[in-house]
Structures are given as structure tokens and as C-alpha cells.
Scaffold this motif. Structure first.
Motif: not given
Length: 167
Positions: A86-110
């Protein structure tokens, strides 16, 4: 009166009028077992796809599973070892930035909600649970405990709400 001692119909007329028996069932002709020529957009998969084989056989040759929730046998894993991976089939890019949920685990209201709760009760989640003025959302003690753990573990970069003097 003549009385007929024939077979009992067990409400056959009622069932027929209700439409439960006697109607012709049409076959669903739009349902196909599988598409022999799937529309594959990825060039690598398209090159490795054999039209004469089934989905399962094609995916197995590529090192993928058609049934991802099913555990593979040891014999199948050994047979797949020398084939395309599978790794040879797909070139999986390394994610440079964490997703929104990882950056902000709680909403402003919470964050505002938990800052008020923690400001009044610190880490006494039982009292926080019973205080209906501060805990106006009426979260359970377990939910407050989880939210409190996430809130207290936030870094200064992750905090978005104006939090008054808390931990």
C-alpha cells in the motif's frame, strides 16, 4: 342451510385486500452485483487493476482488504508479503499542520463555560455538577471531568476565550 366442510382460508381475503398476498413483486433491476469496469481516478491503482478479477482479488493483490473489519489469516499475510504494498501505491504526504480539532480541542463557548466552573469550584466536579447557576448546561460530573481535564491541559496558544485568573 348447506354447510361446506372445506379447507379453512385463515383470513385469505383480508390479507389479499390488504395487499399482503397475491401481488406480483418486481425485480430490482438497478441493483448490480458489482461493476466490472469501476471508475478509478488514481493512476497507480488504475494501472494495477485487472478487469478480469473481482474487487476482492484486485485489492488483495495491492495489499488492501475488501473487508477492513475482518482480520486476515496468517497465510494470506505471508502471500501478500512479496506483492505490491500500500505504501508503494500511495504517496501519503506528512501533514505539516495539525487539524483544527488538535489545535483547538474546546470551542470558545466551552472554554468560557469551563473557566467559570473552574474559577468557582476549582477541581470539585461533584459540587460543580450540582451548581445549576454555573453549570447551566447541566453536564454530568463525568462530562465536566473530561471537559475540565481538556481545559486545564490547554496551552496559552490554544486558549482563545478571555479566561480570567485560572490555572
Amino acid at each position: 342451510l348447506l354447510w361446506c366442510h372445506g379447507m379453512v382460508k385463515h383470513g385469505r381475503n383480508k390479507k389479499r385486500r390488504a395487499g399482503r398476498i397475491g401481488r406480483t413483486q418486481l425485480k430490482n433491476r438497478s441493483w448490480n452485483r458489482w461493476d466490472p469496469n469501476p471508475k478509478i481516478k488514481d493512476k497507480v491503482v488504475k494501472a494495477n487493476w485487472d478487469v478480469n478479477k473481482s474487487y476482492t482479488a484486485n485489492l488483495a493483490e495491492m495489499g488492501l482488504s475488501a473487508k477492513p473489519n475482518q482480520l486476515p489469516d496468517e497465510r494470506e499475510q505471508k502471500a501478500r508479503a512479496d506483492k505490491v504494498h500500500v505504501i508503494e501505491l500511495f504517496e501519503i504526504p506528512d501533514s505539516d499542520e495539525p487539524n483544527y480539532k488538535a489545535r483547538f480541542p474546546l470551542s470558545k463557548e466551552d472554554e468560557k463555560y469551563m473557566s467559570a466552573c473552574v474559577e468557582k469550584w476549582d477541581d470539585d466536579y461533584g459540587s460543580m455538577f450540582r451548581d445549576t447557576k454555573v453549570n447551566y448546561m447541566q453536564h454530568t460530573e463525568a462530562k465536566l471531568r473530561k471537559m475540565g481535564a481538556v481545559f486545564l491541559s490547554l496551552t496559552l496558544e490554544q486558549r482563545r476565550a478571555d479566561v480570567s485568573n485560572t490555572h
